[in-house]
Design a protein around this motif. Sequence first.
Motif, PDB file in Angstrom:
ATOM      1  N   PHE A  99       7.292  -8.553 -10.464  1.00  0.00           N
ATOM      2  CA  PHE A  99       6.810  -9.356  -9.347  1.00  0.00           C
ATOM      3  C   PHE A  99       7.528  -8.887  -8.084  1.00  0.00           C
ATOM      4  O   PHE A  99       8.733  -8.642  -8.097  1.00  0.00           O
ATOM      5  N   SER A 100       6.789  -8.741  -6.974  1.00  0.00           N
ATOM      6  CA  SER A 100       7.430  -8.351  -5.715  1.00  0.00           C
ATOM      7  C   SER A 100       6.714  -9.019  -4.556  1.00  0.00           C
ATOM      8  O   SER A 100       5.496  -8.881  -4.403  1.00  0.00           O
ATOM      9  N   ASN A 101       7.483  -9.744  -3.751  1.00  0.00           N
ATOM     10  CA  ASN A 101       6.909 -10.465  -2.615  1.00  0.00           C
ATOM     11  C   ASN A 101       7.620 -10.073  -1.324  1.00  0.00           C
ATOM     12  O   ASN A 101       8.848 -10.192  -1.223  1.00  0.00           O
ATOM     13  N   ALA A 102       6.850  -9.592  -0.336  1.00  0.00           N
ATOM     14  CA  ALA A 102       7.357  -9.316   1.012  1.00  0.00           C
ATOM     15  C   ALA A 102       8.541  -8.355   1.006  1.00  0.00           C
ATOM     16  O   ALA A 102       9.474  -8.512   1.793  1.00  0.00           O
ATOM     17  N   THR A 103       8.492  -7.353   0.136  1.00  0.00           N
ATOM     18  CA  THR A 103       9.599  -6.409   0.013  1.00  0.00           C
ATOM     19  C   THR A 103       9.171  -4.961   0.193  1.00  0.00           C
ATOM     20  O   THR A 103       9.833  -4.190   0.902  1.00  0.00           O
ATOM     21  N   LEU A 104       8.083  -4.564  -0.452  1.00  0.00           N
ATOM     22  CA  LEU A 104       7.786  -3.129  -0.566  1.00  0.00           C
ATOM     23  C   LEU A 104       7.433  -2.470   0.756  1.00  0.00           C
ATOM     24  O   LEU A 104       7.472  -1.243   0.859  1.00  0.00           O
ATOM     25  N   HIS A 105       7.126  -3.241   1.807  1.00  0.00           N
ATOM     26  CA  HIS A 105       6.903  -2.614   3.113  1.00  0.00           C
ATOM     27  C   HIS A 105       8.215  -2.187   3.770  1.00  0.00           C
ATOM     28  O   HIS A 105       8.205  -1.532   4.817  1.00  0.00           O
ATOM     29  N   TRP A 106       9.363  -2.552   3.165  1.00  0.00           N
ATOM     30  CA  TRP A 106      10.662  -2.097   3.652  1.00  0.00           C
ATOM     31  C   TRP A 106      11.152  -0.857   2.906  1.00  0.00           C
ATOM     32  O   TRP A 106      12.192  -0.297   3.262  1.00  0.00           O
ATOM     33  N   VAL A 107      10.458  -0.457   1.850  1.00  0.00           N
ATOM     34  CA  VAL A 107      10.994   0.521   0.906  1.00  0.00           C
ATOM     35  C   VAL A 107      10.362   1.889   1.126  1.00  0.00           C
ATOM     36  O   VAL A 107       9.151   2.067   0.957  1.00  0.00           O
ATOM     37  N   LEU A 108      11.197   2.857   1.491  1.00  0.00           N
ATOM     38  CA  LEU A 108      10.753   4.219   1.760  1.00  0.00           C
ATOM     39  C   LEU A 108      11.580   5.214   0.940  1.00  0.00           C
ATOM     40  O   LEU A 108      12.794   5.034   0.807  1.00  0.00           O
ATOM     41  N   PRO A 109      10.968   6.267   0.417  1.00  0.00           N
ATOM     42  CA  PRO A 109       9.521   6.504   0.397  1.00  0.00           C
ATOM     43  C   PRO A 109       8.838   5.662  -0.669  1.00  0.00           C
ATOM     44  O   PRO A 109       9.408   5.439  -1.739  1.00  0.00           O
ATOM     45  N   PRO A 110       7.614   5.212  -0.413  1.00  0.00           N
ATOM     46  CA  PRO A 110       6.945   4.297  -1.346  1.00  0.00           C
ATOM     47  C   PRO A 110       6.688   4.922  -2.711  1.00  0.00           C
ATOM     48  O   PRO A 110       6.714   4.217  -3.729  1.00  0.00           O
ATOM     49  N   GLU A 111       6.437   6.229  -2.753  1.00  0.00           N
ATOM     50  CA  GLU A 111       6.134   6.887  -4.024  1.00  0.00           C
ATOM     51  C   GLU A 111       7.275   6.731  -5.026  1.00  0.00           C
ATOM     52  O   GLU A 111       7.057   6.515  -6.222  1.00  0.00           O
ATOM     53  N   PRO A 123       4.570  -0.917 -21.869  1.00  0.00           N
ATOM     54  CA  PRO A 123       3.133  -0.625 -21.969  1.00  0.00           C
ATOM     55  C   PRO A 123       2.323  -1.916 -22.013  1.00  0.00           C
ATOM     56  O   PRO A 123       2.650  -2.853 -22.747  1.00  0.00           O
ATOM     57  N   GLY A 124       1.287  -1.974 -21.196  1.00  0.00           N
ATOM     58  CA  GLY A 124       0.481  -3.175 -21.080  1.00  0.00           C
ATOM     59  C   GLY A 124       1.024  -4.176 -20.080  1.00  0.00           C
ATOM     60  O   GLY A 124       0.375  -5.185 -19.805  1.00  0.00           O
ATOM     61  N   GLY A 125       2.201  -3.894 -19.523  1.00  0.00           N
ATOM     62  CA  GLY A 125       2.814  -4.800 -18.556  1.00  0.00           C
ATOM     63  C   GLY A 125       2.099  -4.775 -17.226  1.00  0.00           C
ATOM     64  O   GLY A 125       1.380  -3.831 -16.898  1.00  0.00           O
ATOM     65  N   ARG A 126       2.311  -5.812 -16.438  1.00  0.00           N
ATOM     66  CA  ARG A 126       1.582  -5.943 -15.181  1.00  0.00           C
ATOM     67  C   ARG A 126       2.541  -5.968 -13.985  1.00  0.00           C
ATOM     68  O   ARG A 126       3.677  -6.437 -14.079  1.00  0.00           O
ATOM     69  N   LEU A 127       2.037  -5.453 -12.887  1.00  0.00           N
ATOM     70  CA  LEU A 127       2.721  -5.480 -11.592  1.00  0.00           C
ATOM     71  C   LEU A 127       1.902  -6.343 -10.647  1.00  0.00           C
ATOM     72  O   LEU A 127       0.702  -6.107 -10.471  1.00  0.00           O
ATOM     73  N   VAL A 128       2.538  -7.340 -10.050  1.00  0.00           N
ATOM     74  CA  VAL A 128       1.879  -8.181  -9.056  1.00  0.00           C
ATOM     75  C   VAL A 128       2.736  -8.158  -7.795  1.00  0.00           C
ATOM     76  O   VAL A 128       3.937  -8.445  -7.849  1.00  0.00           O
ATOM     77  N   LEU A 129       2.122  -7.802  -6.681  1.00  0.00           N
ATOM     78  CA  LEU A 129       2.894  -7.643  -5.448  1.00  0.00           C
ATOM     79  C   LEU A 129       2.113  -8.149  -4.243  1.00  0.00           C
ATOM     80  O   LEU A 129       0.884  -8.193  -4.244  1.00  0.00           O
ATOM     81  N   GLU A 130       2.880  -8.539  -3.229  1.00  0.00           N
ATOM     82  CA  GLU A 130       2.324  -8.755  -1.903  1.00  0.00           C
ATOM     83  C   GLU A 130       3.263  -8.111  -0.896  1.00  0.00           C
ATOM     84  O   GLU A 130       4.489  -8.205  -1.019  1.00  0.00           O
ATOM     85  N   MET A 131       2.682  -7.449   0.101  1.00  0.00           N
ATOM     86  CA  MET A 131       3.464  -6.754   1.119  1.00  0.00           C
ATOM     87  C   MET A 131       2.662  -6.739   2.421  1.00  0.00           C
ATOM     88  O   MET A 131       1.490  -7.131   2.451  1.00  0.00           O
ATOM     89  N   GLY A 132       3.295  -6.320   3.490  1.00  0.00           N
ATOM     90  CA  GLY A 132       2.567  -6.141   4.729  1.00  0.00           C
ATOM     91  C   GLY A 132       1.554  -5.024   4.589  1.00  0.00           C
ATOM     92  O   GLY A 132       1.855  -3.961   4.044  1.00  0.00           O
ATOM     93  N   GLY A 133       0.338  -5.271   5.064  1.00  0.00           N
ATOM     94  CA  GLY A 133      -0.705  -4.265   5.010  1.00  0.00           C
ATOM     95  C   GLY A 133      -0.975  -3.659   6.382  1.00  0.00           C
ATOM     96  O   GLY A 133      -0.342  -4.013   7.380  1.00  0.00           O
ATOM     97  N   ARG A 134      -1.913  -2.753   6.442  1.00  0.00           N
ATOM     98  CA  ARG A 134      -2.261  -2.042   7.672  1.00  0.00           C
ATOM     99  C   ARG A 134      -2.455  -3.026   8.834  1.00  0.00           C
ATOM    100  O   ARG A 134      -3.119  -4.042   8.696  1.00  0.00           O
ATOM    101  N   LEU A 135      -1.859  -2.716   9.976  1.00  0.00           N
ATOM    102  CA  LEU A 135      -1.908  -3.514  11.210  1.00  0.00           C
ATOM    103  C   LEU A 135      -1.122  -4.820  11.119  1.00  0.00           C
ATOM    104  O   LEU A 135      -1.265  -5.686  11.979  1.00  0.00           O
ATOM    105  N   ASN A 136      -0.273  -4.949  10.106  1.00  0.00           N
ATOM    106  CA  ASN A 136       0.585  -6.122  10.032  1.00  0.00           C
ATOM    107  C   ASN A 136       1.470  -6.208  11.277  1.00  0.00           C
ATOM    108  O   ASN A 136       2.034  -5.208  11.724  1.00  0.00           O
ATOM    109  N   VAL A 137       1.590  -7.382  11.849  1.00  0.00           N
ATOM    110  CA  VAL A 137       2.360  -7.698  13.066  1.00  0.00           C
ATOM    111  C   VAL A 137       2.161  -6.655  14.174  1.00  0.00           C
ATOM    112  O   VAL A 137       3.062  -6.395  14.970  1.00  0.00           O
ATOM    113  N   GLU A 138       0.971  -6.106  14.269  1.00  0.00           N
ATOM    114  CA  GLU A 138       0.721  -5.043  15.246  1.00  0.00           C
ATOM    115  C   GLU A 138       0.883  -5.538  16.685  1.00  0.00           C
ATOM    116  O   GLU A 138       1.410  -4.808  17.537  1.00  0.00           O
TER     117      GLU A 138
END
Length: 255
Positions: A99-111, A123-138
Amino acid sequence: MKAAMNWNAALYDEKHHFVSTYGQDVLTLLEPAAGEKILDAGCGTGTLCHQLAGFGAEVKGVDLSIDMVERAKAAYPELDFKVADLTDFDLGETFDAIFSNATLHWVLPPEKAIICLFHHLSPGGRLVLEMGGRLNVEQIIQAIFAALKQRGHAVFSVENFWYFPSPGSYSTLLEQAGFEVQLVHYFERPTRLSGLDGMRNWIEMFGAYFFRDMDPKETEKVIGLAVEKLKPTHFKEESWWADYRRLRIKARKPL
């Protein structure tokens, strides 16, 4: 990964609790179950880890900020928190869900972060995330740029410290790492900030990188000017609002 920001964990909890409040919607998408092992990637001060544990899950939280982790340990001593760089960490175990909330837009490089997250899923595990998307706080960014220019300072790319991807570009990175992307939701979410100094507090907390080489008095002048420029559009109903755009994703590691 770039050098870590110095986070004021107490101010984060006091003035920016909306981060964990909105994160509850992401918890619903995660559907945590009793007995599951869940990793909170970017746990901050531990609020959402505590909620995850309330479902009966076995929860571990990691964050790059020492101050955040120390505050999380003090608030929830029964839970397991560790300092970790999401682009380069190995906990020696895998999880049923991440689970990741409001974090991954701070993390570089994303890859690199995506590869580490994939490695830590069973295997079979799930990733659920929310982060800033394109044009966030533009609009906030542009007001800060205008204030910097007006005060005679250089303007630089936010890509030095923020990563706000489009839905397609981030989904592609996940797929290249081996994930199966199951859900993508990109949406505008105007976000009410706390108090009459809400915008100033937001810029001081989250935009500190803009002022990293500036003395405190000049920083105050630039922030004040940016706030003044934003007031006609971002101060409504006696509250400050941030022009958030969010990217919410659910993905799966194949069996």
